[in-house]
Motif scaffolding. Structure first.
Motif, short mmCIF file in Angstrom:
data_model
loop_
_atom_site.label_atom_id
_atom_site.label_comp_id
_atom_site.label_asym_id
_atom_site.label_seq_id
_atom_site.Cartn_x
_atom_site.Cartn_y
_atom_site.Cartn_z
N ILE A 185 0.86 -1.19 0.00
CA ILE A 185 0.00 0.00 0.00
C ILE A 185 0.90 1.25 0.00
O ILE A 185 1.65 1.46 0.96
CB ILE A 185 -0.91 0.05 1.25
N PRO A 186 0.87 2.05 -1.10
CA PRO A 186 1.65 3.29 -1.08
C PRO A 186 1.21 4.15 0.10
O PRO A 186 0.02 4.19 0.42
CB PRO A 186 1.29 3.97 -2.41
N PHE A 187 2.16 4.82 0.74
CA PHE A 187 1.82 5.56 1.96
C PHE A 187 0.71 6.58 1.73
O PHE A 187 -0.12 6.82 2.61
CB PHE A 187 3.06 6.24 2.56
N ALA A 188 0.68 7.17 0.54
CA ALA A 188 -0.36 8.16 0.23
C ALA A 188 -1.75 7.58 0.36
O ALA A 188 -2.72 8.29 0.64
CB ALA A 188 -0.16 8.67 -1.19
N ASP A 189 -1.87 6.27 0.14
CA ASP A 189 -3.20 5.62 0.17
C ASP A 189 -3.45 4.89 1.49
O ASP A 189 -4.50 4.25 1.64
CB ASP A 189 -3.31 4.59 -0.97
N PHE A 190 -2.51 4.93 2.41
CA PHE A 190 -2.67 4.13 3.63
C PHE A 190 -3.66 4.78 4.60
O PHE A 190 -4.61 4.15 5.04
CB PHE A 190 -1.31 3.92 4.32
N HIS A 191 -3.43 6.06 4.93
CA HIS A 191 -4.39 6.78 5.79
C HIS A 191 -5.45 7.42 4.90
O HIS A 191 -5.17 7.75 3.75
CB HIS A 191 -3.67 7.84 6.62
N ARG A 192 -6.65 7.62 5.44
CA ARG A 192 -7.72 8.18 4.62
C ARG A 192 -8.29 9.45 5.25
O ARG A 192 -8.06 9.71 6.43
CB ARG A 192 -8.81 7.13 4.36
N LEU A 193 -9.02 10.22 4.44
CA LEU A 193 -9.73 11.38 4.97
C LEU A 193 -11.05 10.90 5.56
O LEU A 193 -11.55 9.83 5.19
CB LEU A 193 -9.95 12.41 3.86
#
Ligand code: FAD
Ligand code: SF4
Length: 335
Positions: A185-193
């Motif tokens: 999972i690329p870090f940009a997609d790991f946490h969400r809004l």
């Protein structure tokens, strides 16, 4: 306290079978135990994953590095190669928590620590993140610590990690495994809004275990990076605003830039357009201010946290200015 069963696992496949059946992993326990004591999280089964042999810190693919999910935050920050090649990460980790906590906290657990919004911890109040549909008292209440970017009607919480801000700037990749297989999972997609599902902090699926985090080669940013954390106390306090900044310089000219922010959103905040705007520019306050304005586009306050709008802009400029002067290798408190 809710009753729960506790299992210790020394084998990844056995641990994954427990997770598939609904158990929750426990690593350092520095966040999970607090949440259980407050009744915010009530797992029926805990699986102790500390025996899974996932604590290595080693060379990764393509001249990068691989950080085991169970490596302690302190061991990661003080690792000789991490300090030399990823000083931004080292500084960010050492800006967080306290020496005792960093000795216990693991890399995987750090990524999954939960928001510090007061209402989330207080089970006597409504909170959409803890109890979907119950409301968000923070919007008109105690929101000094909370978000100014990427908020929703449902939730204005911030992600509290320092380490994750540097990992976002470094384009890290999170490797996970479950009983069904594995994925990156690329870090940009790991946490969400938060959107309309503020109860979900990340894109991790039930039953998935973080096994390691890959850091791509970032040697071109090694000599010019800085992590700035603004907080109410000098130690043992979460960020009001933090900035991870890194520059690749040719003399005074910027070849490439990375900027990520903490304390301002539900996930580490990065806007690649702001970095592109710096390319080819002279490393000076005017260019840094213009990049900050792009990063903070759409930001809004909720009353008590209005001061973050100015603070965030100043912190971005300060972090980039500090990075341009040259990396100040993290000294930090010793463990
Ligand atoms: C007083 C205090 C001050 C702090 N200050 C800061 C600060 O300034 N900055 C900062 O960044 N942090 C701060 N922290 C937070 C600290 O960094 C986190 O609590 C810690 O990183 C969590 O790691 P852990 O291994 O203890 O996680 P745990 O508490 O064991 O777990 C946290 C969550 O992650 C899950 N989990 C753990 N490992 C895995 C895995 N490998 N795969 C899947 N799920 C997993 C658990 O199920 C749980 O939901 C502070 C904490 C405290 C108590
Ligand atoms: S900001 Fe999010 S975590 Fe805080 S009260 Fe609102 S819904 Fe809960």
């Amino acid at each position: 306290m809710n009753p729960f069963t506790f299992t210790q696992s020394g084998d990844v496949d056995a641990a994954l079978a427990h997770l598939a059946a609904g158990a929750r992993p426990i690593a350092g326990g520095t966040n999970l135990i607090d949440l259980m004591k407050e009744g915010v999280m009530r797992p029926g089964e805990l699986v102790d994953i500390n025996g899974l042999n996932l604590e290595k810190i080693e060379d990764g693919p393509d001249k990068g590095m691989r950080l085991g999910a169970l490596a302690r935050n302190a061991d990661t920050a003080y690792h000789e190669t991490v300090r030399r090649r990823y000083p931004l990460l080292s500084s960010a980790i050492l800006a967080g928590a306290s020496p005792q906590l960093r000795n216990m906290a693991t890399n995987g657990g750090n990524l999954l620590q939960r928001t510090r919004c007061y209402y989330f911890y207080d089970v006597g109040t409504p909170c959409n993140k803890r109890e979907p549909g119950s409301g968000c008292p923070a919007k008109d209440g105690l929101n000094r610590q909370l978000a100014i970017l990427g908020t929703s009607e449902q939730c204005i919480a911030t992600h509290p990690s320092d380490m994750c801000v540097a990992l976002r700037a470094l384009d890290a990749v999170v490797h996970v495994r479950s009983s069904k297989g594995e994925r990156d999972i690329p870090f940009a997609d790991f946490h969400r809004l938060p959107g309309d599902r503020p109860d979900l902090d990340t894109t991790l699926q039930p039953g998935e275990l973080i096994t390691y985090i890959d850091l791509p080669d970032a040697d071109r940013f090694m000599a010019h990076s800085a992590y700035i954390k603004v907080r109410d106390r000098l130690s043992y306090a979460f960020a009001l605003v933090s900035v991870a900044a890194a520059l690749d310089l040719d003399g005074k000219t910027i070849r490439a830039a990375r900027i990520a922010m903490g304390g301002v959103a539900h996930k580490p905040w990065r806007v690649e357009e702001a970095e592109a705007a710096l390319e080819g520019k002279q490393a000076d306050e005017a260019a840094f201010g213009a990049a900050a304005d792009i990063l903070l586009r759409g930001a809004r306050g909720y009353g008590q946290n209005d001061f973050k709008l100015t603070l965030a802009r100043n912190a971005i400029v300060q972090a980039l200015t500090t990075a341009a002067r040259g990396t100040d290798y993290a000294k930090g408190e010793q463990r």
